[in-house]
Motif scaffolding. Sequence first.
Motif, PDB file in Angstrom:
ATOM      1  N   SER A 452       0.694  -1.149  -0.027  1.00 25.97           N
ATOM      2  CA  SER A 452       0.050   0.092  -0.178  1.00 25.97           C
ATOM      3  C   SER A 452       0.998   1.208  -0.108  1.00 25.97           C
ATOM      4  O   SER A 452       2.080   1.294   0.792  1.00 25.97           O
ATOM      5  CB  SER A 452      -1.068   0.046   1.273  1.00 25.97           C
ATOM      6  OG  SER A 452      -1.844  -1.209   0.931  1.00 25.97           O
ATOM      7  N   PRO A 458      -3.698   0.547  -2.813  1.00 27.80           N
ATOM      8  CA  PRO A 458      -3.007  -0.561  -3.201  1.00 27.80           C
ATOM      9  C   PRO A 458      -2.411  -0.994  -4.640  1.00 27.80           C
ATOM     10  O   PRO A 458      -3.002  -1.669  -5.296  1.00 27.80           O
ATOM     11  CB  PRO A 458      -4.171  -1.528  -2.944  1.00 27.80           C
ATOM     12  CG  PRO A 458      -5.301  -0.811  -3.611  1.00 27.80           C
ATOM     13  CD  PRO A 458      -4.990   0.486  -3.223  1.00 27.80           C
ATOM     14  N   PRO A 461      -1.987  -5.320  -4.541  1.00 27.94           N
ATOM     15  CA  PRO A 461      -2.625  -5.896  -3.406  1.00 27.94           C
ATOM     16  C   PRO A 461      -2.487  -7.399  -2.844  1.00 27.94           C
ATOM     17  O   PRO A 461      -2.690  -7.600  -1.729  1.00 27.94           O
ATOM     18  CB  PRO A 461      -3.856  -5.902  -4.456  1.00 27.94           C
ATOM     19  CG  PRO A 461      -3.308  -5.927  -5.563  1.00 27.94           C
ATOM     20  CD  PRO A 461      -2.303  -5.271  -5.717  1.00 27.94           C
ATOM     21  N   ARG A 493     -10.220  -0.786  -6.198  1.00 27.54           N
ATOM     22  CA  ARG A 493      -9.674  -1.895  -5.217  1.00 27.54           C
ATOM     23  C   ARG A 493      -9.590  -1.598  -4.169  1.00 27.54           C
ATOM     24  O   ARG A 493      -9.664  -2.039  -3.138  1.00 27.54           O
ATOM     25  CB  ARG A 493      -8.520  -2.381  -6.034  1.00 27.54           C
ATOM     26  CG  ARG A 493      -7.777  -3.229  -5.079  1.00 27.54           C
ATOM     27  CD  ARG A 493      -6.603  -4.296  -5.766  1.00 27.54           C
ATOM     28  NE  ARG A 493      -7.187  -5.089  -6.706  1.00 27.54           N
ATOM     29  CZ  ARG A 493      -6.527  -5.770  -7.777  1.00 27.54           C
ATOM     30  NH1 ARG A 493      -5.141  -5.507  -7.843  1.00 27.54           N
ATOM     31  NH2 ARG A 493      -7.080  -6.585  -8.392  1.00 27.54           N
ATOM     32  N   SER A 499      -9.525  -8.169  -4.720  1.00 23.63           N
ATOM     33  CA  SER A 499      -8.394  -8.480  -5.643  1.00 23.63           C
ATOM     34  C   SER A 499      -8.520  -9.776  -6.454  1.00 23.63           C
ATOM     35  O   SER A 499      -9.362 -10.542  -6.204  1.00 23.63           O
ATOM     36  CB  SER A 499      -7.084  -8.760  -4.563  1.00 23.63           C
ATOM     37  OG  SER A 499      -5.975  -9.106  -5.527  1.00 23.63           O
TER      38      SER A 499
END
Length: 604
Positions: A452, A458, A461, A493, A499
């Motif tokens: 992150s 993200p 991710p 996201r 994800s």
Amino acid sequence: MRSGLLLLLLPLQAASVAGLGLLVTGPLAGRWPLSVEDGVNRALADRRETLVTAVSAGMSRLAATESIVTLTLVAVLALLLVPGVPRVRRWRNAAFLAGSVAAQSAVFLLVTVVVGRARPDVPHLDAAPPTSSFPSGHVGAATALFGGLAVLAAGRLSGARRALVVGLLLLVPTAVAVSRVYRGMHHPSDVVVGLLNGGCTLLVMAYALFWSTPGTRTSTGLPAPRTRPDDSGAAHTATRIPAAAPAAPAGPGRAVVVRHPHGCDDGTAARVRALLRGHGCTDQVWTSTTAEEPAGALAARVAEADTALVVVCGGDGTVRACADVLSGGGIPLAIVPCGTGNLLARNLRLPADPDTALREALAGTTVGIDLGRIHGDGLAPTRFTVMAGAGFDAAMVRDASARLKRRLGWAAYVLSALRHLGDPRMRLSVRLDGGAPMERRARMVVLGNVGSLQGGLPLLPDARPDSGRLEVVLLDPRGVAGWLAAARHLLTRSATRASGPRLTGGQDRRAARGALEYFSAKRIDLRFARPQPRELDGDAFAAGTRLTAEVEPGALRVRLPVHGPAEPVAAAGPVRAADGAEEPGGARVTARPPARTGRPDGVR
């Protein structure tokens, strides 16, 4: 540092508000509830009273341009001078408030160029400005200013006092909205969208500057492993790792404190000393970083006597340098986030406040996290804790003004990023775990131990600091549409915490119409057709044509807060001490780290 991408939300916000305005003035104009707006304005105009008119006049003047500018300047100055707050936080608070007001105004002006809406057909109690009635600039500005103050107050106050102050501040934009409709200056929908415009601007600025990634926490403070379907459709569950046993609070013993002299001011340093003394660490050895010694004299200090704890007061670059010294040893590291980005601290869910982060770490537990070991042409073997990159990202880091970074924090990278938006794409080959090279073109490549960015964006991710793997992303947006697609994908996201399938070695996944491509591996070899700027954890390194990185599982012991009762799944298992014996994650270790050797790869 890379969260300048969040600024792409502002033009998207402007486009959304403008689109809503075109609907309000076009096909939706005759539909309910817009069809009754004129009746609301006429009813209020027919029932005006002296006292209400006087109060509404005061609220309208409070949100006028001159008042907003003056109040914003006064508030920013007060935020910069408030005592007892670290300098970096003071500048960040001031940038948040000033940026929110300025960004809201910019969106408002852009929308009024596109949307033209006449003011209500009732007597106006104020002089009508030449701008469109849609949206309300008074209401948007009041929301950005007083709502921003409410956000800052909510983070500093507590209990009934916080509820009272925040409630009063949030009443101001609502009162301004009612006053503007009452005085015949706006339709009800104008002020509603004004509130939304100001609120969305606050959300963007707060997300970028303050909020770390929300998510599930384990007892160690790291995110819990996620379960999701793999490519074949079969259920794939992330490996469950035994929980680290909660440690007793850090007790008496020798503590070495590494201090970045610019990031950790004298006030913060004094509070760190006091906190350590309060936890029994009376034997403290302090060392300051320099350009030549980014970890200070840490290696010498931990070699000269048994050390129970190393405390790092600095940003990601300082933490990286100290982690390179401590890698593979048994001495735990406590992080006091005092830098520009503090991405490792954010990804480990440490509190943003330096004092709170240290206090909770001292009372927390010790876990093992991975490190990335990296080298290349002109880059001696070293380690990173967060991310390593080449291309656009590294050029942005390299050319960011040190003076602006001290004053504005991560926002200083935005100006640097604008200079490199037109840089040519690079040609590179990517080799994963010794497999066949894959030829690619991209604007930047990032290798991550954590995933992150600022504000919890993200970028990677699937990255976890205890996964035993490194994640890779190639960013290759084509034109404005490509940048917007990449930003929308990352922000969507971030909002959903969704994800795709977890990657295994050699697999890749494309997203955002090909603007993003992901890989995962234990070892990554990169070769560039031409020398590219490179960076490690926010520090720029010399340009080169090669980078080779591999993961060192559980190489660094870190003190982390305990967030609630122990859970069945934690982020790190038993931590291996320097002598190879297994220990519970909570045990305090006083062994020295292994001494550096003369091996050419630099590995101890």
